[in-house]
Scaffold this active site. Structure first.
Site, PDB file in Angstrom:
ATOM      1  N   HIS A  38       0.772  -1.248   0.291  1.00  0.00           N
ATOM      2  CA  HIS A  38       0.020   0.067   0.020  1.00  0.00           C
ATOM      3  C   HIS A  38       0.761   1.224  -0.079  1.00  0.00           C
ATOM      4  O   HIS A  38       1.986   1.360   0.617  1.00  0.00           O
ATOM      5  CB  HIS A  38      -1.111  -0.091   1.306  1.00  0.00           C
ATOM      6  N   GLU A 107      -6.199  -0.638  -6.043  1.00  0.00           N
ATOM      7  CA  GLU A 107      -7.094   0.393  -5.669  1.00  0.00           C
ATOM      8  C   GLU A 107      -6.688   1.700  -6.075  1.00  0.00           C
ATOM      9  O   GLU A 107      -5.664   1.906  -5.753  1.00  0.00           O
ATOM     10  CB  GLU A 107      -7.451   0.119  -4.279  1.00  0.00           C
TER      11      GLU A 107
END
Length: 321
Positions: A38, A107
């Site tokens: 991330h 994402e």
């Protein structure tokens, strides 16, 4: 028997702590480990987002047995696929063959940072398929030139290439991604125990390949404290990936989950120290046909008590599943 793994959750712990955690996971007896990749946490309360690939390099040196895996890396925007191939080959060498490369379509939360916009889902899957083909070509050795729809590669070669390239896993959430995984993947990755995903994966060529799931849990001797922590840090999880892949930042996830109640979280995430509740949460994955399940212990500062409990109580119970 389902293999039980441990998740290095980069959104909730710093890099040194993550390495300490995976070392302890190896000592505890977990069968494998995975790491999220991330640029941002889901919620501000999680508070972390170190670079996963640096952590992997350190983890490869700090451990000796436990397999490592990205869960998952997006090889389409933040990272060019040629660079992902180089990183994966390097970690495979450092870990002496213990690495698997988990890939997904990504994402908006993490990929928007490069300022390239966020493509529609059909385009994202098209990009992922092309990226996997580039990565595989580089794993095979020699110079690679590629001029495709989304990527160009000019005379790229992996100069440090493992004899056995890392297996490639592909994350799925629907028919389109299952087709990609069955056709291009060595294993499939999912975060929901849906047998229809595995059926679609098999239909497109996945029969006999490993299938890896993931489950958040929140161990604490005080169940109310566990529920509070799960609600504070993991209430985003129930939004589903059609929503979670689209929101661009922590404020969006905070707003989208403002009406999620603690009891809603407690219904979907096992909280406390009742072993049977944790086993019951893993069981649907086993029944759906998953061969591996990676647990996420919620709360970066609550890993060590979880390891002690997992070693003595949880893992022995899950071995009987």
């Amino acid at each position: 028997m389902v293999r039980i793994g441990y998740t290095m959750m980069t959104e909730q712990a710093g890099p040194r702590e993550l390495v300490e955690h995976v070392v302890r996971a190896e000592e505890t007896g977990f069968d494998f480990s995975v790491i999220s990749d991330h640029y941002s946490p889901w919620l501000d309360s999680q508070g972390h987002a170190p670079y996963a690939w640096s952590v992997l390099g350190a983890a490869a040196q700090a451990t000796s047995r436990i397999p490592l895996m990205t869960y998952v890396t997006c090889p389409t925007m933040r990272y060019h696929p040629a660079v992902v191939a180089q990183k994966a080959a390097t970690v495979q060498l450092l870990s002496q063959g213990r690495f698997r490369l988990g890939l997904g379509a990504g994402e908006n939360l993490n990929e928007h940072v490069i300022g390239g916009g966020w493509p529609a889902v059909d385009v994202r899957h098209e990009m992922l398929g092309e990226a996997v083909e580039i990565i595989r070509s580089l794993f095979e050795g020699g110079y690679v030139n590629h001029h495709g729809t989304h990527y160009d590669v000019e005379s790229a070669k992996l100069w440090d290439r493992p004899d056995q390239p890392p297996p490639i896993g592909i994350a799925v959430s629907g028919e389109q991604s299952c087709e990609l995984a069955g056709r291009l993947g060595d294993l499939v990755i999912a975060v929901e125990p849906k047998s229809e995903l595995l059926t679609a994966f098999d239909r497109h060529g996945g029969t006999g390949k490993p299938r890896v799931g993931q489950l958040p849990v929140c161990y604490d001797t005080d169940r109310d404290a566990a529920i509070d922590r799960a609600h504070d840090q993991f209430r985003w999880f129930g939004g589903g990936w059609k929503v979670n892949s689209e929101l661009p930042g922590t404020s969006g996830f905070d707003s989208a989950t403002q009406f999620v109640r603690k009891e809603d979280v407690a219904e979907s995430i096992p909280c406390g120290n009742d072993v049977s509740a944790f086993v019951d949460a893993v069981r649907p994955y086993a029944e759906a046909g998953f061969t591996e399940v990676a647990l996420v212990q919620i709360g970066g500062g609550h890993q060590l008590p979880f390891f002690d409990w997992a070693e003595k109580e949880l893992l022995p119970a899950l071995r009987e599943l």
